[in-house]
Design an enzyme around this catalytic site. Structure first.
Site, PDB file in Angstrom:
ATOM      1  N   GLU A 180      44.938  38.540  43.218  1.00 37.69           N
ATOM      2  CA  GLU A 180      43.633  38.652  43.368  1.00 37.69           C
ATOM      3  C   GLU A 180      42.825  39.814  42.716  1.00 37.69           C
ATOM      4  OE1 GLU A 180      44.211  39.544  47.747  1.00 37.69           O
ATOM      5  OE2 GLU A 180      44.785  41.712  47.199  1.00 37.69           O
ATOM      6  N   ASP A 225      38.941  49.260  46.849  1.00 36.19           N
ATOM      7  CA  ASP A 225      38.486  48.342  45.983  1.00 36.19           C
ATOM      8  C   ASP A 225      37.384  48.692  44.851  1.00 36.19           C
ATOM      9  OD1 ASP A 225      40.228  46.418  47.131  1.00 36.19           O
ATOM     10  OD2 ASP A 225      38.769  46.363  48.936  1.00 36.19           O
TER      11      ASP A 225
END
Length: 513
Positions: A188, A33
């Site tokens: 997301e 991420d």
């Protein structure tokens, strides 16, 4: 005269080489991420950290290729409560941004409070106490414009936008749905960028596994409506072109523009070993981007991203650091070291170049703040050796090395004090509900040497003393992969102690290639 002619040629060759090609991942091992920001000539990047403390590692680079960890954002217990979390919970995807002299990091503590942000005037810290936020969902991001601060996240599988006060976190507008993606599951990782009068919205879809992908939409108004890119996805390896690539699960990215005007994207992906298995975790990758006026960006010319990228780079600035600072002993602990959950500081001590671990009541599998300290496995091929003075262990105490993926997925090579006082070396595994001691040998000294090697598909375990070493066994790397034991991290190679006594680790000699 010859030297005068050769010098310009040498400089020209060096310049060409410094601006041509690099290897992916640019930050290997469990570094998922990624989010990146440029401030002047400097790039700063953060990653998820889940149940590990300290949380959210911070990296610095001048060229987007060579990265140095300069700290951790969440380095105080008051900033983050990790309870008894496994790697399914804890600190999810962070975003780093800079505005008007202040650095912002916004993230989610899943299982303990939800979305919050912290601030600092220096990326090395210290960072503030948490500023808690009303809008929930995961993977929050910030966008600053004309004195306003906007927040996006994904409650109810929908990308939602609101305006917040960046000082207090107070929500100033109602949350508004702006996009639901292209239909892939788990929309997301939203980020907003403004270019050429358009608001571009980048998100991840498909879940952070094989079908992971990056998609985009844009609008003339930040609140929408957003129109989907007709060429979505802009990046995925779940395709005919990318299906045979070792790199899979490409997604969750963040764009950044360099000072020379070039565009780049950092994103997560993983490398398969021994079939469709990944044990090193989701790593940080880099790809070039072409972003023409009034058009959607094109990542890596529309081609799959590879481990060897033959593309022009920014002028490379290699970082001269000691890759193995604890090979000869423990003078101090660097930023790379992490604990499982918030540590009990009384269990760890640096003394005379040794790291002393006091045993905890909890085992690694029980996962109740065990005595553990480790570093991410960043190389598939490795050799790890540690010498341990076990004279402080009591009967049934254990101390040693672990190949740790999750609390119910780890290989352990350790020494144990038997009831008759002898020191044993033990190789054991915990794979889901399966636990077994694979091998036990008796040692002739209280100073033991433990060694773990790997070729990328197998871990091999060795133990002994100064009088000799024995191979205790070998286990497949796939059994501690995310596909088998689960979790959102990757293997962390660590030292642990369980029981009532203590052990002194004299070194942690990690060598990867």
């Amino acid at each position: 005269m010859k030297k005068a002619l050769l010098l310009p040629l040498y400089l020209m060759f060096a310049l060409v080489m410094s601006a041509q090609g690099y290897r992916n991942p640019v930050i290997p091992g469990y570094h998922p991420d990624p989010s990146v920001v440029r401030v002047g000539d400097d790039f700063y990047l953060v990653n998820s950290s889940f149940q590990y403390f300290p949380g959210v590692p911070v990296y610095h680079s001048r060229d987007l290729v060579n990265w140095l960890q300069i700290g951790n954002v969440l380095d105080r217990e008051s900033q983050v409560d990790l309870k008894d979390f496994s790697s399914w919970l804890g600190i999810y995807a962070p975003t780093i941004r800079y505005n008007d002299g202040t650095y912002y990091m916004i993230t989610t503590n899943v299982g303990a409070g939800g979305n919050f942000m912290v601030t600092s005037d220096n990326p090395t810290g210290p960072w503030s106490e948490p500023i808690w936020l009303k809008q929930q969902g995961i993977d929050p991001s910030l966008y600053f414009e004309n004195g306003k601060c906007y927040m996006v996240s994904n409650p109810d599988n929908t990308i939602m936008l609101c305006e917040i006060d960046p000082k207090t976190g107070r929500q100033l507008t109602e949350s508004k749905a702006i996009w639901r993606g292209t239909g892939g599951r788990y929309p997301e990782g939203p980020h907003i960028y403004n270019k050429d009068g358009w608001y571009y919205l980048l998100i991840s879809e498909g879940g952070t596994e094989l079908a992971h992908k990056l998609t985009m939409a844009r609008s003339r108004n930040i609140y929408g409506p957003y129109e989907s890119n007709p060429d979505n996805p802009i990046l995925t390896h779940c395709s005919m072109a990318g299906q045979s690539n070792q790199i899979q699960g490409t997604g969750h990215g963040d764009f950044v523009q360099a000072k020379d005007g070039s565009w780049w994207i950092v994103f997560l992906a993983y490398r398969n070993y021994g079939g469709s298995y990944h044990h090193l975790g989701r790593e940080t990758y880099l790809a070039p981007v072409v972003w023409e006026k009034d058009k959607f960006p094109v990542v890596n010319d529309g081609k799959p991203v590879d481990t060897l990228m033959n593309v022009r780079t920014l002028p490379l600035k290699p970082i001269d650091i000691d890759p193995n600072p604890t090979a000869k002993g423990f003078d101090k602990l660097g930023f790379e070291w992490v604990y499982i959950q918030n540590p009990d500081s009384s269990k760890y001590a640096l003394t005379d170049g040794k790291l002393r671990l006091y045993g905890s009541a909890s085992t690694l599998t029980e996962n109740k703040k065990p005595t553990f300290i480790g570093r991410r496995q960043e190389h598939a091929v490795l050799n790890l050796t540690s010498d341990i003075d076990a004279s402080g262990l009591k009967p049934d105490d254990e101390a040693g090395l672990t190949v740790y993926q999750i609390n119910n997925g780890h290989y352990d090579l350790y020494v144990r004090r038997s009831e008759n006082g002898a020191l044993q070396a033990v190789l054991a595994y915990q794979i889901k509900s399966l636990h077994k001691e694979e091998a036990v040998i008796t040692l002739d000294s209280d100073v033991a040497r433990l060694q773990i090697t790997s070729d990328g598909t197998m871990y091999t375990f060795h133990a002994g003393t100064s009088s000799g070493m024995k191979t205790l066994g070998a286990f497949d790397t796939s059994l501690v992969s995310t596909e088998v034991v689960g979790g959102f991290t990757g293997v962390v190679l660590g030292m642990f102690a369980h029981g009532n006594g203590h052990a002194d680790f004299m070194n942690f000699d990690y060598r990867g290639q």
